[in-house]
Write a protein that holds these residues in place. Structure first.
Motif, PDB file in Angstrom:
ATOM      1  N   MET A 140      54.114  81.325 -20.502  1.00  0.00           N
ATOM      2  CA  MET A 140      53.526  80.134 -20.873  1.00  0.00           C
ATOM      3  C   MET A 140      54.111  78.847 -20.641  1.00  0.00           C
ATOM      4  N   TYR A 141      55.391  78.783 -21.056  1.00  0.00           N
ATOM      5  CA  TYR A 141      56.466  77.713 -20.693  1.00  0.00           C
ATOM      6  C   TYR A 141      56.494  77.281 -19.230  1.00  0.00           C
ATOM      7  N   PHE A 142      56.484  78.325 -18.456  1.00  0.00           N
ATOM      8  CA  PHE A 142      56.485  78.195 -16.829  1.00  0.00           C
ATOM      9  C   PHE A 142      55.159  77.669 -16.420  1.00  0.00           C
ATOM     10  N   ALA A 143      54.127  78.123 -16.935  1.00  0.00           N
ATOM     11  CA  ALA A 143      52.752  77.597 -16.790  1.00  0.00           C
ATOM     12  C   ALA A 143      52.539  76.195 -17.115  1.00  0.00           C
ATOM     13  N   ILE A 144      52.977  75.940 -18.095  1.00  0.00           N
ATOM     14  CA  ILE A 144      53.192  74.537 -18.925  1.00  0.00           C
ATOM     15  C   ILE A 144      53.709  73.614 -18.040  1.00  0.00           C
ATOM     16  N   ALA A 145      54.887  74.197 -17.683  1.00  0.00           N
ATOM     17  CA  ALA A 145      55.715  73.231 -16.408  1.00  0.00           C
ATOM     18  C   ALA A 145      55.017  72.840 -15.453  1.00  0.00           C
ATOM     19  N   ILE A 146      54.549  73.929 -14.810  1.00  0.00           N
ATOM     20  CA  ILE A 146      53.952  73.595 -13.485  1.00  0.00           C
ATOM     21  C   ILE A 146      52.860  72.667 -13.625  1.00  0.00           C
ATOM     22  N   VAL A 147      51.878  72.710 -14.778  1.00  0.00           N
ATOM     23  CA  VAL A 147      50.720  71.781 -14.849  1.00  0.00           C
ATOM     24  C   VAL A 147      51.253  70.592 -15.130  1.00  0.00           C
ATOM     25  N   VAL A 148      52.316  70.051 -16.297  1.00  0.00           N
ATOM     26  CA  VAL A 148      52.609  68.939 -16.442  1.00  0.00           C
ATOM     27  C   VAL A 148      53.341  68.307 -15.145  1.00  0.00           C
TER      28      VAL A 148
END
Length: 131
Positions: free
Chosen positions: A9-17
């Motif tokens: 989840m944090y990886f996905a958030i980082a990519i999006v942000v």
């Protein structure tokens, strides 16, 4: 299993942000298109964008360390992008002898290095305030 899911989840958030942050910076640079300049080999612009990506990542790292919920990381990440943008605009405003944007467009590597440093330096200050 929960740490594994949180990591994803944090990886996905980082990519999006990061993608949103880079898109926002692309919008505020009006004298050139970042990716066109990078494709043309403009190292100054590449350094400037790299600093923004690393800066946003640093802010996200601090947010992950200090947040109790995933949504807090999103909030801090969004705020970090906004503060990075303000920092870039202030950097442009306070350099009266030249336009940062014009110098980056011309490929001025010295300005690219300073832009990188401003983004990364501000990221540590912004990140440290997330406690």
């Amino acid at each position: 299993m929960e740490p594994f899911l949180l990591t994803i989840m944090y990886f996905a958030i980082a990519i999006v942000v990061i993608l949103i942050g880079v898109a926002v910076f692309e919008l505020i640079t009006t004298k050139y298109k970042d990716w066109d300049e990078i494709l043309a080999g403009n190292k100054a612009v590449a350094l400037s964008i790299s600093g923004k990506i690393i800066g946003i990542s640093i802010i996200l790292a601090f947010a992950i360390y200090h947040s109790f919920a995933v949504w807090e990381t999103l909030v801090w990440g969004g705020l970090g992008v906004v503060l990075q943008m303000i920092g870039y605009l202030l950097f442009e405003a306070f350099t009266r002898k030249f336009s940062v944007e014009e110098q980056l467009h011309k490929g001025n590597l010295a300005v690219g290095i300073i832009s990188f440093g401003v983004s990364v330096g501000l990221a540590f200050v912004i990140g440290a305030s997330i406690t």
